[in-house]
Design an enzyme around this catalytic site. Structure first.
Site, PDB file in Angstrom:
ATOM      1  N   TYR A   1     -67.599  18.712 -62.152  1.00 47.42           N
ATOM      2  CA  TYR A   1     -66.515  18.233 -63.011  1.00 47.42           C
ATOM      3  C   TYR A   1     -66.653  16.770 -63.412  1.00 47.42           C
ATOM      4  O   TYR A   1     -65.913  16.302 -64.265  1.00 47.42           O
ATOM      5  CB  TYR A   1     -65.159  18.458 -62.331  1.00 47.42           C
ATOM      6  CG  TYR A   1     -64.533  19.773 -62.722  1.00 47.42           C
ATOM      7  CD1 TYR A   1     -65.175  20.962 -62.435  1.00 47.42           C
ATOM      8  CD2 TYR A   1     -63.318  19.818 -63.390  1.00 47.42           C
ATOM      9  CE1 TYR A   1     -64.622  22.174 -62.787  1.00 47.42           C
ATOM     10  CE2 TYR A   1     -62.758  21.030 -63.760  1.00 47.42           C
ATOM     11  CZ  TYR A   1     -63.415  22.198 -63.458  1.00 47.42           C
ATOM     12  OH  TYR A   1     -62.860  23.392 -63.820  1.00 47.42           O
TER      13      TYR A   1
ATOM     14  N   LYS B   1     -72.890  27.067 -52.300  1.00 42.87           N
ATOM     15  CA  LYS B   1     -74.055  27.780 -52.838  1.00 42.87           C
ATOM     16  C   LYS B   1     -75.280  27.014 -52.355  1.00 42.87           C
ATOM     17  O   LYS B   1     -76.155  26.622 -53.127  1.00 42.87           O
ATOM     18  CB  LYS B   1     -73.958  27.815 -54.373  1.00 42.87           C
ATOM     19  CG  LYS B   1     -75.017  28.647 -55.070  1.00 42.87           C
ATOM     20  CD  LYS B   1     -74.731  30.126 -55.037  1.00 42.87           C
ATOM     21  CE  LYS B   1     -75.910  30.916 -55.569  1.00 42.87           C
ATOM     22  NZ  LYS B   1     -75.700  32.379 -55.474  1.00 42.87           N
TER      23      LYS B   1
ATOM     24  N   ASP C   1     -70.696  33.516 -54.466  1.00 41.70           N
ATOM     25  CA  ASP C   1     -70.697  34.821 -55.147  1.00 41.70           C
ATOM     26  C   ASP C   1     -70.266  35.937 -54.202  1.00 41.70           C
ATOM     27  O   ASP C   1     -69.468  36.812 -54.568  1.00 41.70           O
ATOM     28  CB  ASP C   1     -72.061  35.120 -55.793  1.00 41.70           C
ATOM     29  CG  ASP C   1     -73.249  34.720 -54.933  1.00 41.70           C
ATOM     30  OD1 ASP C   1     -73.040  34.040 -53.897  1.00 41.70           O
ATOM     31  OD2 ASP C   1     -74.388  35.070 -55.276  1.00 41.70           O
TER      32      ASP C   1
ATOM     33  N   ASP D   1     -62.127  26.001 -58.891  1.00 45.19           N
ATOM     34  CA  ASP D   1     -61.510  26.334 -60.170  1.00 45.19           C
ATOM     35  C   ASP D   1     -61.598  27.841 -60.405  1.00 45.19           C
ATOM     36  O   ASP D   1     -60.598  28.504 -60.728  1.00 45.19           O
ATOM     37  CB  ASP D   1     -62.241  25.580 -61.294  1.00 45.19           C
ATOM     38  CG  ASP D   1     -61.724  25.958 -62.665  1.00 45.19           C
ATOM     39  OD1 ASP D   1     -60.495  25.996 -62.829  1.00 45.19           O
ATOM     40  OD2 ASP D   1     -62.546  26.220 -63.565  1.00 45.19           O
TER      41      ASP D   1
HETATM   42 MG    MG Z   1     -58.812  26.535 -63.954  1.00 44.54          MG
END
Ligand code: MG
Ligand code: NAI
Length: 346
Positions: free
Chosen positions: A127, A179, A213, A237
């Protein structure tokens, strides 16, 4: 700032799209609840551009600097070109490093008894959006590059926030989501720092970890195995929208952005341009966010009353907006909720 009735000054940002509809509903409900907030209303997002020629007007920032507390409607961010996400700028400006997103079943649907709290790192990771294009031949945008940044301090800080939350709120287990098999540096450092912090809480809070995942799939197959999720910014998110899906959708998902220089409360959902202005938006996400805000300022008894009334309106009175399979408008739902609150006060 001193105020006539000694309320708690707080900034109110109605926002874009369905924002003004759901913030109006929330302010009315809070008033019926006898909430302590005294609102300073300011614009941001597209509304900021219209009102002050800036998606994040100085007056809005000044207000939050003073109050250190805000309730915010969703803000529209243009995809691709246009201005940088105002949500991300606000989080950076006030160092709101922790994003708290609890997901709890109110209306049993596809799943029952979901109770998961997601803690998302809020100012680092992908981000930071350090992005650029590299030209190749005649194409100036032939290659896109994005750099993610996670600092050891930032990872420790969010891990500590999550473990402290767990201890204070009687949660049992934290699952670190990463990850680190592929993004060995960017998410490896997060896993490493979180495990290190976890040691300080040994015997008090259990810890395990999942690759993102696999975690996404497990959330669909068996969400009850999870208690708290600790995520990097982007994974948080994505998984927080998935959590919203487990409890009935974006209309029921609140969030809190908490940091050193303030706290901003909002719904997980966006400005929902497809239903904006139609009077059908579900205000419950923002109402639940206001509940988190009441908890934050030390008014848990008001937060409990609010949550109880929301539950009664949805389950006993069966008044629901369209996204929850009902037919109530935003205004009708709000009126029903206020009636509930008045009845519980009587
Ligand atoms: Mg969002
Ligand atoms: P969205 O969350 O606005 O909408 C997704 C879907 O959920 C739509 O079909 C919408 O109608 C429905 N929905 C969302 N909230 C609802 C509610 N309260 N009641 C009933 N239905 C609801 O996501 P989308 O369309 O991807 O984003 C729209 C805009 O919002 C974008 O500009 C995006 O950048 C912004 N956004 C802002 C956020 C914020 O301010 N924190 C968070 C997420 C998106």
């Amino acid at each position: 700032m001193a105020s006539a009735n000694n309320g708690i000054p707080a900034t109110l940002i109605p926002g874009d799209g369905i924002g003004p509809e759901v913030t109006k509903a929330t302010v009315e409900v809070l008033q019926a609840l006898g909430s302590p907030f005294e609102w300073e209303t300011h614009s941001a997002g597209m509304a900021g551009i219209e009102a002050a020629g800036d998606p994040l007007p100085a007056a809005t920032l000044d207000s939050i600097r003073r109050t250190r507390l805000a309730l915010k409607g969703p803000l529209t961010t243009p995809v691709g070109g246009g201005f940088r996400s105002v949500n991300v700028r606000l989080r950076e400006e006030f160092k709101l490093y922790a994003n708290l997103r609890p997901a709890k079943t109110i209306i049993p649907g596809r799943y029952e008894n979901i109770d998961i709290v997601l803690v998302r790192e809020n100012i680092e990771g992908l981000y930071v959006a350090h992005e650029h294009f590299i030209p190749v031949g005649a194409d100036p945008r032939a290659v896109a590059v994005s750099t993610g940044v996670n600092t050891r301090d930032g990872c420790r800080r969010i891990a500590r926030f999550a473990f402290e939350y767990a201890v204070k709120n009687g949660r049992k287990k934290i699952t670190i989501v990463h990850k680190a098999n592929v993004l060995k540096a960017l998410t490896g450092i997060f896993l490493e720092a979180a495990r290190e912090v976890a040691k300080e809480y040994e015997g008090r809070v259990e810890v395990d970890d999942r690759i993102v995942d696999a975690c996404a799939m497990q959330l669909v197959l068996n969400p009850w195995q999870f208690d708290m999720l600790l995520c990097t910014n982007l994974f948080g998110d994505i998984l927080s929208d998935e959590l919203a899906g487990l409890v009935g959708g974006l209309g029921l998902a609140p969030g809190a952005n908490i940091g050193e220089h303030g706290a901003i409360f909002e719904a997980v959902h966006g400005s929902a341009p497809d239903i904006a202005g139609k009077g059908v938006a579900n205000p419950v996400s923002l109402l639940l966010a206001a509940g988190l805000m009441l908890d934050h300022v030390g008014k848990p008894e008001l937060a409990v009353r609010l949550r109880t009334a929301i539950q009664a309106t949805l389950l006993e009175d069966n008044v629901r907006t369209r996204d929850l399979g009902g037919s109530a408008s935003t205004v009708e739902f709000t009126a029903a909720l206020i009636k509930r609150l008045n009845a519980s006060a009587a």
